[in-house]
Motif scaffolding. Structure first.
Motif, mmCIF file in Angstrom:
data_model
loop_
_atom_site.group_PDB
_atom_site.id
_atom_site.type_symbol
_atom_site.label_atom_id
_atom_site.label_comp_id
_atom_site.label_asym_id
_atom_site.label_seq_id
_atom_site.Cartn_x
_atom_site.Cartn_y
_atom_site.Cartn_z
ATOM 1 N N THR A 1393 -38.723 -39.399 77.520
ATOM 2 C CA THR A 1393 -39.492 -40.620 77.742
ATOM 3 C C THR A 1393 -39.524 -41.421 76.466
ATOM 4 N N VAL A 1394 -39.638 -42.717 76.616
ATOM 5 C CA VAL A 1394 -39.612 -43.603 75.465
ATOM 6 C C VAL A 1394 -40.839 -43.393 74.594
ATOM 7 N N TYR A 1395 -41.997 -43.195 75.257
ATOM 8 C CA TYR A 1395 -43.230 -43.104 74.493
ATOM 9 C C TYR A 1395 -43.576 -41.662 74.131
ATOM 10 N N GLY A 1396 -42.694 -40.738 74.439
ATOM 11 C CA GLY A 1396 -42.933 -39.357 74.061
ATOM 12 C C GLY A 1396 -44.083 -38.719 74.806
ATOM 13 N N GLU A 1397 -44.279 -39.085 76.115
ATOM 14 C CA GLU A 1397 -45.394 -38.526 76.872
ATOM 15 C C GLU A 1397 -45.024 -37.172 77.461
ATOM 16 N N ASP A 1398 -44.484 -36.330 76.649
ATOM 17 C CA ASP A 1398 -44.021 -35.031 77.161
ATOM 18 C C ASP A 1398 -45.174 -34.201 77.707
ATOM 19 N N ALA A 1399 -46.361 -34.356 77.124
ATOM 20 C CA ALA A 1399 -47.492 -33.538 77.564
ATOM 21 C C ALA A 1399 -47.804 -33.774 79.038
ATOM 22 N N LEU A 1400 -47.592 -35.006 79.494
ATOM 23 C CA LEU A 1400 -47.893 -35.323 80.891
ATOM 24 C C LEU A 1400 -47.013 -34.538 81.853
ATOM 25 N N HIS A 1401 -45.796 -34.243 81.419
ATOM 26 C CA HIS A 1401 -44.826 -33.640 82.322
ATOM 27 C C HIS A 1401 -44.558 -32.177 81.991
ATOM 28 N N ALA A 1402 -45.392 -31.606 81.134
ATOM 29 C CA ALA A 1402 -45.162 -30.214 80.744
ATOM 30 C C ALA A 1402 -45.248 -29.288 81.944
ATOM 31 N N ASP A 1403 -46.055 -29.683 82.944
ATOM 32 C CA ASP A 1403 -46.228 -28.850 84.136
ATOM 33 C C ASP A 1403 -44.905 -28.590 84.846
ATOM 34 N N HIS A 1404 -43.995 -29.546 84.789
ATOM 35 C CA HIS A 1404 -42.713 -29.372 85.489
ATOM 36 C C HIS A 1404 -41.828 -28.341 84.799
ATOM 37 N N PHE A 1405 -41.944 -28.245 83.493
ATOM 38 C CA PHE A 1405 -41.024 -27.388 82.740
ATOM 39 C C PHE A 1405 -41.706 -26.150 82.166
ATOM 40 N N ASN A 1406 -43.014 -26.196 82.044
ATOM 41 C CA ASN A 1406 -43.742 -25.080 81.448
ATOM 42 C C ASN A 1406 -44.989 -24.795 82.281
ATOM 43 N N THR A 1407 -44.810 -24.083 83.370
ATOM 44 C CA THR A 1407 -45.943 -23.757 84.234
ATOM 45 C C THR A 1407 -45.974 -22.263 84.464
ATOM 46 N N LYS A 1408 -47.137 -21.752 84.855
ATOM 47 C CA LYS A 1408 -47.292 -20.316 85.079
ATOM 48 C C LYS A 1408 -47.956 -20.078 86.422
ATOM 49 N N LEU A 1409 -47.666 -18.914 86.985
ATOM 50 C CA LEU A 1409 -48.290 -18.541 88.241
ATOM 51 C C LEU A 1409 -49.785 -18.323 88.018
ATOM 52 N N SER A 1410 -50.579 -18.661 89.054
ATOM 53 C CA SER A 1410 -52.026 -18.489 88.928
ATOM 54 C C SER A 1410 -52.450 -17.058 89.192
ATOM 55 N N PHE A 1411 -51.543 -16.229 89.694
ATOM 56 C CA PHE A 1411 -51.882 -14.836 89.981
ATOM 57 C C PHE A 1411 -50.607 -14.011 89.900
ATOM 58 N N GLY A 1412 -50.724 -12.736 89.643
ATOM 59 C CA GLY A 1412 -49.541 -11.883 89.539
ATOM 60 C C GLY A 1412 -48.989 -11.941 88.134
ATOM 61 N N ASP A 1413 -47.693 -12.269 88.029
ATOM 62 C CA ASP A 1413 -47.041 -12.390 86.731
ATOM 63 C C ASP A 1413 -47.450 -13.721 86.104
ATOM 64 N N THR A 1414 -48.506 -13.693 85.328
ATOM 65 C CA THR A 1414 -49.039 -14.941 84.768
ATOM 66 C C THR A 1414 -48.503 -15.241 83.377
ATOM 67 N N GLN A 1415 -47.538 -14.440 82.883
ATOM 68 C CA GLN A 1415 -47.028 -14.645 81.527
ATOM 69 C C GLN A 1415 -45.729 -15.445 81.499
#
Length: 1562
Positions: A1393-1415
């Motif tokens: 992104t032009v403005y470096g809003e990577d934090a907004l889209h971190a969920d797409h690339f860095n997400t974890k399961l809410s239960f089970g293998d949460t690591q």
């Protein structure tokens, strides 16, 4: 009756006489409608004050705006005037068929329409070329039976190519998303939530926040279920998309709200009109017609407890008077013919007339006897094949005689009877495409007919083959044609006499009948039945010898045959036969002949009576006083009463007595069932009944209603025939006797009915051998009854009343409606300006478990579009008010295009068949599925979501494993991969250039199949070094700068990519602009350059000139380009120090692509991810330096880029590169290359596969002769980001199987923005598998496998996949549908992104399961799919876990609480009509919009509307809101062959598609 008395009080008899004469004066050659209005106003002016004083309710209605002052007189003069009068018609020639005319009904319709407020309904949009009507049609007389010759009048004139985005430009090539794709995107829609993965977050032209704020409100909900965004709960931020103007779209016309919704377009306003229309109160839906569960459909239809029910006693069978015993009654009809032929040879039998009404021949009984004998002798003795007689007694013979030649027909008919042959009279086939002709052929074939008798003139007029013989008509058996004229028949020897037997049970003749479905059946009539029927008619009608009868009917069947050919010979009557052609020229001819011949009986239809009203003023000296019986043979049609009354009103002054009119009821199966007796027979007076249509729809007789608007007036058809027993039984199920106030099917038991359907024993038993039973279950009689297909009841004085026919019965929502009643209501909406009155067809089609009413009419050539549409709208309202039933489809077709029956009238079955086949070619269509489909399944209610922990426990309890799978472990794989010791691709290339400098890496083919360029390891390195040096020295670039590479597919693109890596720059590959289409493709290039923040553009000299050309100046601001360097002639350089990134996690390159949602998104690929991707592909496909692979993909993004630029350098194999662009000029290029180089592994896109399938499908033999052999191919992989297109891949496999292609070779890959290669078919893994899912379960978000066949892919080494719930983010079980999450070393590291809003889209690339293998850290692909453990084993011996991709989550449509995948709906639509080339669907304001590309003539455009609506209802239980028909190529497709539905939506809403037709379904 009260109204009539009031009318007589108001008007003097003198005024009424003047008014009647004035009413009848609106005819050709007389006063005009305008003149008539003037005279009428003058005549009635003195009476208006009286009316207002004596009928104050009229004044009240006028004040309320319900009655115009000029309509006050009409309000009750419609009662006072003769029912057949024409005072509200424009021209009498417009109304040639008034069977359905009723002033009372017309008034009811107008009163019902007055209740409707004027509502603006959206008119369909139509391209001007579709409006063209042929001049031939414009001057066609009102009721000619011949269809128009101009079949192509609707074709586009002078347009070979559609108005696609490429208009005015050469044909497009298969290029990336900004050449073929219509660029641009709308980021949000309330209906189909288009949020997708973020790309840039800047708009090309930022939209101000206060722009069009009035239009920013949420669209109204019309589905009854509030639809919310699928992704509102997914915490996925809205994508910042880059707006790109679509090619061929007009900049100035696009105005949008802040969320990208066009607001000023014509389309948007029409959709708003449609929404307003749909928001009105609808008819209440059935309580629950069926529940749409994924396992079964449960029919729980509940009848309305308040509906009227029969309350009378059970009826008793009704017997006619006994058949009289006559002492000299002949033992058979042939005996009667012999008797009159010998004893009364000069007595006239039949007089034939020409088209001028002059008698041309009178056949005497002596002539009939001798000529019939001659023909009988000739047929039996002079026709032979191979010395064997052609015909034997009992054989069937076709009689093909025109309606204008009754003499030859009568001779042929009796000649066959004398020869003991069975005549089968049929119509004369005029062309090979006559309506119903094929069904007649099936009848002839099933009857075993081999000979057809005809006249010399008729035989000459039949269509001939080149040999001169009569052609074999479609569906007909091969026939020998025999001419029965005098010179072809032989006089029998004196010792030859025909055998005259008593009537035995042998078949006498076969009469054809067309069923409701259009099939033709032959009804066999035995000799005893024929004799008994003549006996009964003679007794009922009081026929006497030498009586003259005037027959206007078709003498080949029905009453025309029974009265004019059979009974007339039995009683030695003289028949005057009036041909149909004469009636068309002179409708009064039959009355003139009654007067001239002093005929005692006339046999007519109500149509003939009405026609004569139009011409009677010209005749002053006509007298009908000789008539004792005027038999109205279609008196069973309830609407015939109008014609009877009008005829009597006019001709009573000419000697016609009221009691002379004798309606009768008959059918082909039961023959004559009842007839009103002549006055001298002492029968009760005739009766009339005014019945409630609402009651009739429930099969109940109710004489009065509260509203008095929807009533049906019926006349009796007299008493039951002599010797017959009649009862009324229920229409459906067991034939129980009806109650006295119940309508049912008339059944008759007598010796004078048909015997059977020829060759159809099952249907014969149901129809001719019915045993009616009482309520107790016991039969009413030991005699079998025949079902007559007449619907009616027995009234007072044992009079029979008929209210309709089974053929016209339409059962909608449990209520029965008659087609004739609906026709009458449509005609009461004063159609004279818009349609032809006599040319309306009403029938029902079965859609979604119920019948739907369809109305088709012929539109006048001079009718305006708006006028016709308003008439259609009023017809819908009238039918809704009068019948309380919705019309599903109302279609208007051009004049003279509806299929006609042989003797006038519309061929209903053929019309219905054409409608269902999409061959009707209407010029106006109005579909109303929203208002009349009331049995949709209940919308699915979202249940409270089960928590992720409960989900896991539930799966464990059910014995299901968690849906998680992984590819082979990269760390444990032993291989001789030397490249893996290098962390960076530039190091791998440098190593290969040193280790194997001359090893060929790339080979590019041109359209001719020759090598256009090659590159070895050393050559590629040297070219890359030159590029790097130019970037550093000429460009003065620093490490980390972004560089746009704008190159056509080739070695230059690859070399400059590595040059950028050598210099430490970040390359961005961009498709070059199209030279012929700069205005729309160059802004896209500019946008990617700006969004990627490129500081330099590398390109060729030719493209550099293009970027700064005059044409470019008009498209973009050329001064704002960053530095542009051309790399065509770079100088040799000294040794370059290659840049070493400090960490492998640094950015290697940017990958920009447009998603299927039309979102332009750039992802960041690190050096580590790039190397890991190449390693996974190498291990999966077992790539090594000695291998060759062929690639026919675009090299600008995704897996296509990785295979084209990265994989060869990493693995060392040779890549044969085939630019897809080259296939435009040589479609076999890719397959030829695969065969020539004996390639084992090849990659292509769906676009390429489709081009080969369509372009080479018929040329496999030619390819085989060119020695193209595909047996070498082990794996052919299709690169795409969508659900696999099984149909296309299977077609490809089948077509090229003959060239050696293994059916197991073709497979698909799966990749997406977050991970370019999740699945890839390996060389050593199990074969790909295809599962077939239940579509109903899928829309409930469940997976139910219907069948499974061994024919998705393997997960790549190092890749882990889990299926997660989209909302709770918890893991799901095996075979459960959820979002595919992926964890892999080669995942992209984020959106750029032009403005470096990577934090907004971190969920797409860095997400974890809410239960089970949460690591574990996962990336969300945005695709729905499921994992399923198969019975196959992988390389490690474990059972194979297959990943199945269902579709993009962002593309799914949530409608009626269910999740639909567009591809499923599109697949259904494409198969609905052969001319649909492509289809795309999207939603807008909760309406489903279907866009179809029409590959045929524009004539067919409107045929698609009902078919598309039908198939979506049937398959998906969805109502289509808008159907858009466009030219081929309008639906945008990206380089991978994926549809860009959101671009299409934006173009549609901005009114930029130039559609052929847009239908707004009501």
């Amino acid at each position: 009756m009260v109204t009539v008395i009031l009318v007589d009080c108001f008007f003097s008899q003198d005024l009424m006489t003047h008014y009647r004469l004035l009413s009848l004066s609106v005819s050709p050659g007389d006063i005009t409608q305008k003149g008539y209005e003037k005279k009428r106003a003058k005549l009635l002016a003195p009476y208006i004050p009286q009316i207002q004083g004596k009928m104050p309710h009229l004044v009240e209605r006028q004040a309320a705006g319900l009655l115009h002052p000029s309509d006050q007189i009409n309000f009750y003069l419609s009662r006072a005037a003769p029912p057949g009068s024409k005072h509200n018609k424009s021209r009498a020639t417009n109304t040639r068929d008034e069977r359905f005319r009723s002033d009372l009904h017309t008034e009811a319709v107008h009163a019902a329409l007055a209740k409707y407020k004027e509502r603006k309904m959206p008119m369909p949009s139509k391209r001007r070329s579709v409006l063209v009507q042929s001049s031939v049609e414009a001057c066609t007389p009102p009721d000619t039976s011949s269809p128009s010759e101009d079949e192509g009048s609707l074709r586009r004139a002078g347009r070979m190519v559609s108005s696609t985005p490429y208009q005015n430009h050469p044909a497009p090539n298969v290029e990336h998303w900004f050449n073929r794709v219509i660029q641009g995107s709308s980021t949000s829609s309330s209906a189909s939530s288009t949020s997708s993965h973020p790309g840039g977050s800047v708009h090309a032209q930022p939209l101000t926040s206060d722009l069009h704020t009035d239009n920013h409100s949420a669209p109204p909900d019309v589905t009854g279920l509030l639809e919310h965004s699928l992704h509102a709960d997914r915490d996925r931020p809205p994508v910042a998309s880059v707006k790109v103007v679509p090619r061929g779209y007009n900049h100035s016309s696009v105005m949008e709200t802040a969320d990208g919704v066009p607001v000023n377009s014509r389309v948007s306003s029409k959709i708003q009109q449609l929404l307003n229309t749909l928001k009105r109160p609808k008819r209440p839906s059935l309580r629950e017609f069926f529940i749409d569960d994924f396992e079964e459909l449960v029919d729980v239809q509940q009848p309305d407890p308040n509906q009227p029910k029969a309350e009378g006693n059970q009826m008793s069978p009704l017997a006619g008077e006994p058949l009289g015993v006559v002492t000299n009654w002949p033992p058979s009809l042939l005996a009667s013919l012999q008797r009159w032929g010998i004893t009364q040879p000069r007595s006239p039998c039949l007089t034939a007339l020409d088209n001028a009404g002059k008698p041309v021949y009178t056949l005497t009984y002596g002539k009939l006897w001798t000529r019939s004998q001659k023909l009988a002798f000739t047929l039996l003795n002079k026709l032979s094949t191979r010395n064997e007689p052609l015909l034997l007694p009992g054989d069937r013979v076709a009689l093909v005689f025109p309606n204008s030649d009754p003499v030859m027909f009568m001779v042929a008919f009796y000649g066959c009877l004398l020869a003991e042959l069975i005549p089968v009279p049929i119509e004369v086939p005029l062309t090979r495409k006559d309506a119903g002709s094929q069904q007649i052929g099936f009848l002839l074939g099933s009857c075993g007919v081999t000979l057809a008798l005809t006249t010399d003139a008729c035989q000459k007029g039949l269509p001939k083959a080149q040999t001169g013989e009569v052609v074999t008509f479609k569906g007909w058996p091969r026939l020998l044609w025999f001419v029965t004229d005098g010179k072809h028949v032989v006089k029998p020897p004196k010792d030859w006499h025909p055998t005259i037997r008593e009537a035995n049970n042998e078949i006498a003749y076969i009469e054809y009948k067309t069923s409701k479905e259009g099939s033709t059946m032959g009804i066999t009539v035995s000799h005893p039945a024929m004799l008994a029927h003549c006996h009964a008619l003679t007794q009922a009608c009081g026929y006497t010898e030498a009586e003259t009868i005037c027959n206007v009917l078709d003498f080949k069947r029905d009453a025309g045959l029974w009265h004019g050919v059979l009974t007339s010979v039995m009683t030695r009557m003289h028949v005057i036969s009036i041909p149909y052609s004469l009636m068309k020229v002179n409708p009064l001819s039959w009355i003139q002949k009654v007067h001239t011949y002093k005929a005692r009986v006339a046999v007519v239809k109500s149509r003939d009576m009405h026609w004569s009203l139009l011409a009677q003023r010209d005749q002053r000296d006509i007298s009908l006083s000789s008539l004792r019986m005027l038999i109205v043979t279609d008196g069973a049609n309830p609407w015939s009463i109008s014609s009877c009354d009008a005829f009597l009103n006019v001709f009573q002054a000419r000697g016609l007595r009221p009691e002379v009119i004798c309606p009768c009821a008959s059918s082909a199966e039961g023959m004559t069932v009842a007839i009103r007796r002549p006055p001298e027979s002492g029968v009760p007076p005739p009766g009339k009944a005014v019945l409630s249509m609402s009651g009739l729809s429930h099969s109940v007789i109710r004489v009065d209603t509260e509203e008095k608007l929807s009533v049906l007036t019926v006349q009796d058809v007299g008493q039951v025939m002599p010797g017959a027993l009649v009862c009324v039984v229920r229409v459906e199920g067991t034939p129980y006797l009806c109650q006295t106030d119940e309508v049912g099917e008339i059944c008759v038991s007598s010796g004078s009915t048909g015997v059977a359907y020829y060759g159809l024993p099952g249907m014969t038993k149901n129809t001719f051998q019915t045993i009616p039973v009482r309520a107790s279950g016991g039969p009413i009689s030991g005699r079998p009854f025949t079902r007559t297909s007449l619907l009616g009841f027995v009234g007072p004085d044992n009079l029979v009343f008929i209210v309709g026919r089974m053929d016209g019965l339409m059962t909608v929502c449990g209520r029965r409606h008659n087609a004739d009643d609906v026709v009458a209501t449509a005609l009461a909406v004063e159609p004279m300006k818009f349609v032809y009155r006599g040319r309306i067809a009403v029938f029902s089609v079965s859609v979604l478990h119920d019948e739907r009413i369809v109305v088709v009419a012929e539109q006048r050539p001079d009718a305006s579009e708006e006028g016709s549409f308003q008439w259609m709208s009023r017809v819908l309202q009238a039918i809704d008010s009068i019948h309380q039933v919705g019309v599903y489809c109302l279609a208007l077709v051009p004049a003279n295009t509806m299929p006609k029956a042989p003797l006038g009238g519309i061929h209903i079955a053929e019309t219905k068949q054409r409608f269902l086949e999409g061959a009707l070619h209407p010029c106006n269509v109005l579909m109303c599925p929203h208002s009349c489909v009331t049995n949709l399944p209940k919308p699915r209610q979202k249940q409270p979501e089960v928590g992720p922990a409960s989900m896991i426990v539930g799966n464990l309890v059910a014995g299901k494993r968690i849906a998680q799978a992984c590819g082979r472990d990269v760390a444990q794989l032993e291989d001789n991969d030397q490249a893996r010791k290098f962390l960076y691709m530039q190091d791998v290339l440098q190593w290969r250039a040193q280790a194997t400098p001359d090893h060929p890496l790339f080979l590019v083919l041109n359209a001719k199949g020759t090598v256009s360029s090659t590159a070895s390891c050393l050559q590629l390195q040297k070219r890359a070094e030159r590029v790097a040096m130019a970037l550093i020295e000429k460009g003065r670039l620093n490490p980390g700068d972004h560089v746009a590479l704008v190159y056509p597919p080739g070695i230059d693109l690859i070399a400059t990519f590595y040059g950028c890596l050598y210099a430490g720059c970040v390359p961005v590959t961009v498709r070059p602009p199209h030279p012929q289409n700069l205005a729309t493709t160059l802004p896209t290039v500019k946008m990617i350059v700006e969004v990627s923040k490129s500081v330099c553009i590398l390109t060729t000299q030719a493209i550099m000139k293009l970027l700064k050309s005059k044409e470019a100046v008009a498209a973009v601001d050329v001064k704002s380009w960053p530095m542009v360097l051309d790399t065509d002639d770079l100088p040799r350089t000294k040794r370059l120090q290659i840049y070493k990134p400090p960490t492998p996690e640094m950015l290697a390159y940017l990958d920009f692509s447009v998603s299927t949602m039309g979102i332009l998104a750039g992802v960041k690929m690190s050096h580590a991810a790039t190397s890991a991707l190449c390693r996974s592909i190498k291990l999966q496909c077992e790539l090594y330096p000695s291998r060759q692979i062929a690639i026919c993909l675009d090299p600008y993004c995704g897996l296509g880029f990785a295979l084209w630029c990265l994989s060869s350098v990493y693995s060392g194999h040779q890549s044969i590169l085939v630019p897809p662009l080259e296939l435009d000029s040589n479609v076999s290029l890719w397959l030829s290359a695969v065969s020539q180089y004996k390639v084992r592994i090849t990659f292509c896109s769906y676009s390429v596969m489709e081009m080969c399938t369509k372009g080479l499908g018929t040329q496999t033999e030619t390819l085989r002769l060119r020695n193209i052999n595909l047996s070498c191919v082990r794996t052919c992989m299709v690169v795409a980001e969508e659900r696999p297109r099984i149909t296309l891949t299977q077609s490809f496999s089948k077509i090229f199987k003959d060239l050696g292609l293994s059916p197991r070779a073709v497979s698909t890959t799966f990749g997406c923005r977050v991970n370019m290669a999740v699945c890839l078919q390996g060389t050593s893994g199990p074969d790909p598998t295809t599962v077939y899912l239940d579509m109903r379960a899928l829309r409930h978000e469940r997976v139910t496998v219907v069948t499974m066949c061994s024919v998705t892919n393997q997960i790549l080494p190092g890749v882990k996949v889990v299926i997660a719930n989209t909302e709770t983010k918890g893991p799901l079980g095996d075979s459960h549908l959820g979002e595919v999450w992926v964890s892999s070393p080669h995942n992209a590291t984020g959106y750029y992104t032009v403005y470096g809003e990577d934090a907004l889209h971190a969920d797409h690339f860095n997400t974890k399961l809410s239960f089970g293998d949460t690591q574990t850290v996962w990336a969300r692909t945005g695709y729905l799919g499921f994992l399923r453990r198969t019975e196959l084993t992988d390389a490690s011996g474990e059972r194979h876990d297959a990943l199945y991709v269902v579709g993009s989550l962002d593309e799914t449509l949530e409608l009626r609480g269910m999740r639909y995948h567009p591809i499923d709906i599109e697949t259904s639509v494409i198969r609905s009509h052969k001319s649909i080339a492509e289809c795309a669907v999207f939603t807008w304001t909760n309406l489903l919009v279907v866009v179809v590309e029409l590959s045929g003539s524009e004539q067919e455009a409107l045929d698609l509307v009902p078919l598309v609506t039908n198939v979506v209802l049937e398959d998906h239980y969805l109502i289509v809101g808008v159907v858009v028909v466009v030219d081929p190529g309008v639906i945008p497709i990206n380089s991978r062959g994926e549809k860009q539905r959101m671009h299409l939506r934006d173009g549609f809403l901005a009114d930029q598609l130039d559609p052929i037709y847009v239908a707004y379904n009501m």
